[in-house]
Scaffold this motif. Structure first.
Motif, PDB file in Angstrom:
ATOM      1  N   GLU A 132       0.820  -1.215   0.000  1.00 41.89           N
ATOM      2  CA  GLU A 132       0.000   0.000   0.000  1.00 41.89           C
ATOM      3  C   GLU A 132       0.857   1.270   0.000  1.00 41.89           C
ATOM      4  O   GLU A 132       0.387   2.351  -0.393  1.00 41.89           O
ATOM      5  N   ALA A 133       2.108   1.179   0.444  1.00 40.13           N
ATOM      6  CA  ALA A 133       2.991   2.354   0.462  1.00 40.13           C
ATOM      7  C   ALA A 133       3.237   2.895  -0.948  1.00 40.13           C
ATOM      8  O   ALA A 133       3.519   4.083  -1.136  1.00 40.13           O
TER       9      ALA A 133
ATOM     10  N   LYS B 163       0.998  23.193  -7.671  1.00 39.21           N
ATOM     11  CA  LYS B 163      -0.215  23.850  -7.169  1.00 39.21           C
ATOM     12  C   LYS B 163      -1.265  22.831  -6.701  1.00 39.21           C
ATOM     13  O   LYS B 163      -2.325  23.214  -6.187  1.00 39.21           O
ATOM     14  N   ALA B 164      -1.014  21.594  -6.939  1.00 42.58           N
ATOM     15  CA  ALA B 164      -1.998  20.560  -6.572  1.00 42.58           C
ATOM     16  C   ALA B 164      -2.083  20.412  -5.052  1.00 42.58           C
ATOM     17  O   ALA B 164      -1.107  20.629  -4.328  1.00 42.58           O
ATOM     18  N   LYS B 165      -3.269  20.007  -4.600  1.00 41.83           N
ATOM     19  CA  LYS B 165      -3.510  19.749  -3.177  1.00 41.83           C
ATOM     20  C   LYS B 165      -4.208  18.390  -3.037  1.00 41.83           C
ATOM     21  O   LYS B 165      -4.813  17.885  -3.976  1.00 41.83           O
ATOM     22  N   VAL B 166      -4.127  17.830  -1.843  1.00 38.05           N
ATOM     23  CA  VAL B 166      -4.687  16.494  -1.622  1.00 38.05           C
ATOM     24  C   VAL B 166      -5.604  16.501  -0.391  1.00 38.05           C
ATOM     25  O   VAL B 166      -5.352  17.223   0.577  1.00 38.05           O
ATOM     26  N   VAL B 167      -6.682  15.708  -0.480  1.00 35.75           N
ATOM     27  CA  VAL B 167      -7.592  15.487   0.660  1.00 35.75           C
ATOM     28  C   VAL B 167      -7.471  14.008   1.060  1.00 35.75           C
ATOM     29  O   VAL B 167      -7.674  13.123   0.226  1.00 35.75           O
ATOM     30  N   VAL B 168      -7.120  13.776   2.324  1.00 33.12           N
ATOM     31  CA  VAL B 168      -6.964  12.410   2.864  1.00 33.12           C
ATOM     32  C   VAL B 168      -8.120  12.141   3.827  1.00 33.12           C
ATOM     33  O   VAL B 168      -8.313  12.896   4.787  1.00 33.12           O
ATOM     34  N   SER B 169      -8.881  11.072   3.570  1.00 34.50           N
ATOM     35  CA  SER B 169     -10.039  10.742   4.420  1.00 34.50           C
ATOM     36  C   SER B 169      -9.855   9.335   5.009  1.00 34.50           C
ATOM     37  O   SER B 169      -9.582   8.383   4.269  1.00 34.50           O
ATOM     38  N   GLY B 170      -9.993   9.217   6.347  1.00 31.26           N
ATOM     39  CA  GLY B 170      -9.825   7.927   7.025  1.00 31.26           C
ATOM     40  C   GLY B 170     -11.160   7.274   7.353  1.00 31.26           C
ATOM     41  O   GLY B 170     -12.128   7.958   7.730  1.00 31.26           O
ATOM     42  N   TYR B 171     -11.223   5.929   7.225  1.00 32.26           N
ATOM     43  CA  TYR B 171     -12.457   5.182   7.490  1.00 32.26           C
ATOM     44  C   TYR B 171     -12.133   3.908   8.280  1.00 32.26           C
ATOM     45  O   TYR B 171     -10.986   3.440   8.312  1.00 32.26           O
TER      46      TYR B 171
ATOM     47  N   LEU C 123       1.866  15.315  -6.400  1.00 37.22           N
ATOM     48  CA  LEU C 123       1.956  16.655  -5.796  1.00 37.22           C
ATOM     49  C   LEU C 123       3.260  17.357  -6.174  1.00 37.22           C
ATOM     50  O   LEU C 123       3.320  18.582  -6.300  1.00 37.22           O
ATOM     51  N   LYS C 124       4.324  16.553  -6.312  1.00 39.50           N
ATOM     52  CA  LYS C 124       5.604  17.161  -6.715  1.00 39.50           C
ATOM     53  C   LYS C 124       5.583  17.598  -8.179  1.00 39.50           C
ATOM     54  O   LYS C 124       6.172  18.606  -8.559  1.00 39.50           O
TER      55      LYS C 124
ATOM     56  N   VAL D  51      -0.952  11.124   6.120  1.00 40.56           N
ATOM     57  CA  VAL D  51      -0.506  12.529   6.128  1.00 40.56           C
ATOM     58  C   VAL D  51       0.941  12.622   6.595  1.00 40.56           C
ATOM     59  O   VAL D  51       1.765  13.349   6.038  1.00 40.56           O
ATOM     60  N   LYS D  52       1.263  11.840   7.654  1.00 41.39           N
ATOM     61  CA  LYS D  52       2.626  11.860   8.190  1.00 41.39           C
ATOM     62  C   LYS D  52       3.628  11.396   7.142  1.00 41.39           C
ATOM     63  O   LYS D  52       4.720  11.967   6.995  1.00 41.39           O
ATOM     64  N   ALA D  53       3.291  10.347   6.391  1.00 38.08           N
ATOM     65  CA  ALA D  53       4.201   9.862   5.348  1.00 38.08           C
ATOM     66  C   ALA D  53       4.415  10.917   4.260  1.00 38.08           C
ATOM     67  O   ALA D  53       5.529  11.110   3.775  1.00 38.08           O
ATOM     68  N   LEU D  54       3.347  11.602   3.847  1.00 43.22           N
ATOM     69  CA  LEU D  54       3.478  12.629   2.811  1.00 43.22           C
ATOM     70  C   LEU D  54       4.383  13.763   3.270  1.00 43.22           C
ATOM     71  O   LEU D  54       5.230  14.255   2.502  1.00 43.22           O
ATOM     72  N   LYS D  55       4.227  14.152   4.541  1.00 39.88           N
ATOM     73  CA  LYS D  55       5.013  15.290   5.030  1.00 39.88           C
ATOM     74  C   LYS D  55       6.450  14.899   5.332  1.00 39.88           C
ATOM     75  O   LYS D  55       7.395  15.578   4.902  1.00 39.88           O
ATOM     76  N   GLU D  56       6.628  13.804   6.091  1.00 35.77           N
ATOM     77  CA  GLU D  56       7.968  13.482   6.582  1.00 35.77           C
ATOM     78  C   GLU D  56       8.787  12.675   5.586  1.00 35.77           C
ATOM     79  O   GLU D  56       9.999  12.837   5.507  1.00 35.77           O
ATOM     80  N   GLN D  57       8.133  11.776   4.856  1.00 39.24           N
ATOM     81  CA  GLN D  57       8.878  10.914   3.939  1.00 39.24           C
ATOM     82  C   GLN D  57       9.101  11.569   2.574  1.00 39.24           C
ATOM     83  O   GLN D  57      10.127  11.371   1.939  1.00 39.24           O
ATOM     84  N   TYR D  58       8.091  12.364   2.152  1.00 36.95           N
ATOM     85  CA  TYR D  58       8.177  12.947   0.803  1.00 36.95           C
ATOM     86  C   TYR D  58       8.265  14.463   0.809  1.00 36.95           C
ATOM     87  O   TYR D  58       8.342  15.082  -0.256  1.00 36.95           O
ATOM     88  N   GLY D  59       8.233  15.087   1.981  1.00 36.92           N
ATOM     89  CA  GLY D  59       8.446  16.532   2.070  1.00 36.92           C
ATOM     90  C   GLY D  59       7.315  17.382   1.538  1.00 36.92           C
ATOM     91  O   GLY D  59       7.548  18.516   1.101  1.00 36.92           O
TER      92      GLY D  59
END
Length: 360
Positions: free
Chosen positions: A271-272, A287-295, A282-283, A318-326
């Motif tokens: 899944e990673a 200008k692109a943005k993402v919406v992450v929804s948990g279920y 996003l890179k 969200v943590k992976a997008l910020k910390e792993q991919y900046g």
């Protein structure tokens, strides 16, 4: 009779396993037990029944070798009485005794019906013997001095062999304690009550008390529960690379569904890849943005647990997008719906974080 019961019980001794209606298996375990009993004694004599009743106690320590066979060392004691009809004047006298001995015990309920550790009522037969030590014969001494004739008069402590047998009715109160109602008959030689009768002397005991098991009487093996297997998410197959864009291409949004296993907020290796796809998108489009929804799936857990799981699944992406991919935090929006929203018809697929990225 003891030999016959032991021979018949030998085959039943191996039947030391019981399985209840739920499939739980019980295995018999050898154990010690303690008997504490009290009641009344009737000594056979020439007076009326109520004139020959006296108090009686019994203490026993035993061992249950099998569901059928056990043995105990027991001491029965207190008081016996005698009756004497002299010149049409009926009188009674009393003396004390203590009678240690050994009993061989046979659980008839287990012998004929099979061992059941949860049975409420058991019938136990016993046969045994020992030595009766009689003492404190002062009543007879005084009657002899008054003119009564006692052929077998004794004064000092007198040991006499005694044989006995009887029945116990056991009512199970718990694994450790049973209520006992016991009746036993005891036979001695003609010297016991100081009188000559040309026949054995007898006394009969009625006792009520408790049997306390000293240790576990069985071990229990729970019915094995088949493990619940959860379907594995289908492996993600990366899409074919898009053809070279035509002039003034239309940039499409991207959606990736990151699936999780039951009760988990950990992103698996398969899944990673999907999180990486969102980061690359996003890179590529600054200008692109993402919406992450948990279920969370509604079919397991409860609302409180599922709310925590859904939030954790959104957070970990969200943590992976910020910390792993900046990816900058201002480009990420996330929501958590617990189990209040089920995006998929199949229950297990609702353990998911849905990521939707738009070019602007």
């Amino acid at each position: 009779m003891a030999g016959a019961l032991l021979a018949v019980g030998t085959s039943a001794m191996a039947q030391a396993t019981y399985v209840d209606a739920e499939g739980t298996e019980y295995q018999f375990k050898k154990h010690l037990f303690l008997d504490l009993q009290g009641g009344a004694q009737y000594t056979l004599g020439e007076s009326k029944f109520d004139k020959l009743l006296s108090p009686n106690v019994q203490l026993g320590l035993g061992y249950q070798f099998s569901p059928v066979f056990g043995a105990r060392i027991a001491a029965n004691a207190w008081q016996s009485k005698g009756g004497f009809d002299f010149n049409h004047a009926n009188t009674t006298y009393k003396f004390k005794y203590v009678a240690p001995g050994i009993d061989f015990m046979f659980n008839l309920s287990n012998l004929f019906c099979g061992w059941n550790p949860n049975r409420v009522f058991n019938v136990i037969a016993f046969l045994g013997g020992g030595v009766n030590f009689a003492f404190d014969n002062d009543d007879v001494r005084d009657m002899k001095a008054a003119g009564y004739e006692f052929k077998y008069y004794w004064q000092k402590t007198t040991p006499t062999l005694v044989g006995r047998g009887g029945l116990e009715l056991g009512f199970r109160l718990s694994d450790a304690v049973s209520l006992l109602v016991e009746g036993n008959a005891n036979v001695l030689n003609d010297h016991y009550n100081s009188k000559y009768g040309d026949n054995p002397d007898w006394y009969f005991n009625g006792l009520v008390g408790l049997r306390i098991n000293l240790g576990k009487t069985y071990t229990k093996v729970e019915k094995p529960v088949a493990p619940v297997t959860q379907p594995e998410p289908k492996p993600y197959v990366a899409p074919e690379p898009a053809p070279a864009p035509e002039p003034a291409p239309v940039i499409e949004p991207i959606r990736r569904d990151v699936f999780f296993t039951i009760n988990s907020t950990v992103i698996s290796e398969t899944e990673a890849v999907k999180v990486r796809d969102i980061a690359n998108y996003l890179k590529k489009y600054p200008k692109a943005k993402v919406v992450v929804s948990g279920y969370a799936d509604k079919g397991t857990g409860n609302a409180r647990i599922n709310a925590r799981l859904a939030a954790g699944r959104a957070d970990v992406v969200v943590k992976a997008l910020k910390e792993q991919y900046g990816i900058s935090a201002d480009r990420i929006t996330y929501n958590s719906y617990g189990d209040t929203v089920q995006p998929f018809a199949e229950n297990d697929l609702n353990r998911v974080s849905i990521c939707v990225a738009n070019p602007e």
